[in-house]
Design an enzyme around this catalytic site. Sequence first.
Site, short mmCIF file in Angstrom:
data_model
loop_
_atom_site.label_atom_id
_atom_site.label_comp_id
_atom_site.label_asym_id
_atom_site.label_seq_id
_atom_site.Cartn_x
_atom_site.Cartn_y
_atom_site.Cartn_z
N ASP A 63 0.84 -1.19 0.00
CA ASP A 63 0.00 0.00 0.00
C ASP A 63 0.88 1.24 0.00
O ASP A 63 2.10 1.15 0.20
CB ASP A 63 -0.91 -0.01 1.23
N LYS A 64 0.24 2.40 -0.22
CA LYS A 64 0.91 3.68 -0.07
C LYS A 64 -0.01 4.61 0.70
O LYS A 64 -1.22 4.38 0.81
CB LYS A 64 1.28 4.31 -1.42
N HIS A 65 0.59 5.67 1.23
CA HIS A 65 -0.19 6.69 1.93
C HIS A 65 0.38 8.04 1.58
O HIS A 65 1.60 8.23 1.54
CB HIS A 65 -0.14 6.48 3.44
N SER A 66 -0.51 9.00 1.32
CA SER A 66 -0.09 10.37 1.06
C SER A 66 -0.48 11.23 2.26
O SER A 66 -1.54 11.03 2.87
CB SER A 66 -0.78 10.90 -0.20
N THR A 91 -9.77 10.55 -0.58
CA THR A 91 -9.94 9.51 -1.60
C THR A 91 -11.36 8.96 -1.59
O THR A 91 -11.95 8.71 -2.65
CB THR A 91 -8.92 8.38 -1.37
N ARG A 125 -7.47 15.48 18.77
CA ARG A 125 -6.33 16.30 18.35
C ARG A 125 -6.80 17.56 17.64
O ARG A 125 -6.27 18.65 17.85
CB ARG A 125 -5.41 15.50 17.41
N SER A 170 -0.87 8.00 14.07
CA SER A 170 -2.17 8.01 13.41
C SER A 170 -2.09 7.37 12.03
O SER A 170 -2.89 6.50 11.68
CB SER A 170 -2.69 9.44 13.30
N LYS A 218 -3.33 2.76 11.36
CA LYS A 218 -4.37 2.29 10.44
C LYS A 218 -3.77 1.44 9.32
O LYS A 218 -4.33 0.40 8.95
CB LYS A 218 -5.13 3.48 9.85
N LYS A 219 -2.67 1.89 8.77
CA LYS A 219 -2.06 1.15 7.66
C LYS A 219 -1.53 -0.21 8.12
O LYS A 219 -1.73 -1.23 7.44
CB LYS A 219 -0.93 1.98 7.04
#
Length: 430
Positions: A81-84, A121, A169, A184, A188-189
């Site tokens: 996976d990726k995260h931005s 997304t 937060r 954070s 999740k990832k």
Amino acid sequence: MSTDPRPVIARIRDGRGLDAAGAALIARGLADGSVSDAQAGAFAMAVLTRGAGQGGRAALTAAMRDSGDVLVWDLPGPVLDKHSTGGIGDTVSLVLAPVLAALGAYVPMISGRGLGHTGGTLDKLEAIPGYQVDISEGEFRRVVADVGCAIVSATGEIAPADRRLYAIRDESGTVESLDLITASILSKKLAAGLQGLVLDVKCGSGAFSKTPDAAEALARALVRTGTELGCPTRALITDMDQPLARAAGNALELRAAIAALRGEGGALADLSLALSARCLDLGGLTGDPSAVIASGAAAERFARMVAALGGPADLLDNPDAHLPAAPVIRAVHAVRPGHVTSIDTEALGHAVVALGGGRVQAGDRIDPRVGLADLLRIGEETRSDRPLAMVHAATEAQADRAIRAVAAAYHLGEAPKARPLILKDIAADD
């Protein structure tokens, strides 16, 4: 076993850091409600002002990951996976996930909604009629196994501690904490059972991290923590001094992603391919991301994912028949000709929000039709026949306001030097 969070908070407040037992107590209490909102806010403020240290950062990430379900996969390929960290016109996920699936990876992508000046997304995908982002774990597993990718929302059982702390937060003014941001994102990832993760850390006027130093600090914290917790992790620091795609707004960005999957080049395609290549490397896969774009294999995977999650099977063949369009489309003309020297990219994001394409508060409704298209990029020249952008609005009054905001966000002058899209590549052993 202690259930009182106050000694943990005091320990951090006094500069003595956060240990694994304290992190577990806080995460457990966030998930089950035994830590009050006041205590959670005090915890977040203590971490912001004194820091948790790398050990505490990793311990908090692991504890928040383990506060709910952690998925385990049995698939014939790596789970990647990726995260931005968020940007304007960033639809990489919609391109990268099917590219990886077409090359033998499996991508269980748990995504979020937009809040503030950056889009989400899930909001983009919900512009597709019938597309379901809220599905059961069993359905999620079925689509990932059958198609190779699924982009959905987190169930209530994925990292519940983060879901509660995230809201606190925002209310307590502690969003900027490097330790809390890292926990954070990664909790999740990592709860999705990944075997490799690539981070796209944005840097510039449209990003959370405005400076290269801030972006690099976040990227290194994410890479080190993810790797320490058993998930090979890598990060690219990428330019967000201008929109990634030439569009901003949910349906408009979907059209940009479809164009990229159909082989249209540009910065969105370039970054999607670069991030895909890093993911493949982490997963031990060979293959050419550009080849599955050129062959149509990636587009076919995206179409299958959309259909499997309730959307129209012919979306890619006929997007105009399915994606909503705004009733008012107006050009943004510059006062004078010239080259674009800089863009207040965050201002463009706020212009989309003001059109109704984003949220000010979590419960706000989104108009998927509205946004900005045909955005000029830095170095390009505006002329009388080449506007800065096209505004897509619900009303003429909204269009008027957006035109003024977009015009003010663009700065013109002599042609500037070319700028790189990828600013830095950070691996675990750097």
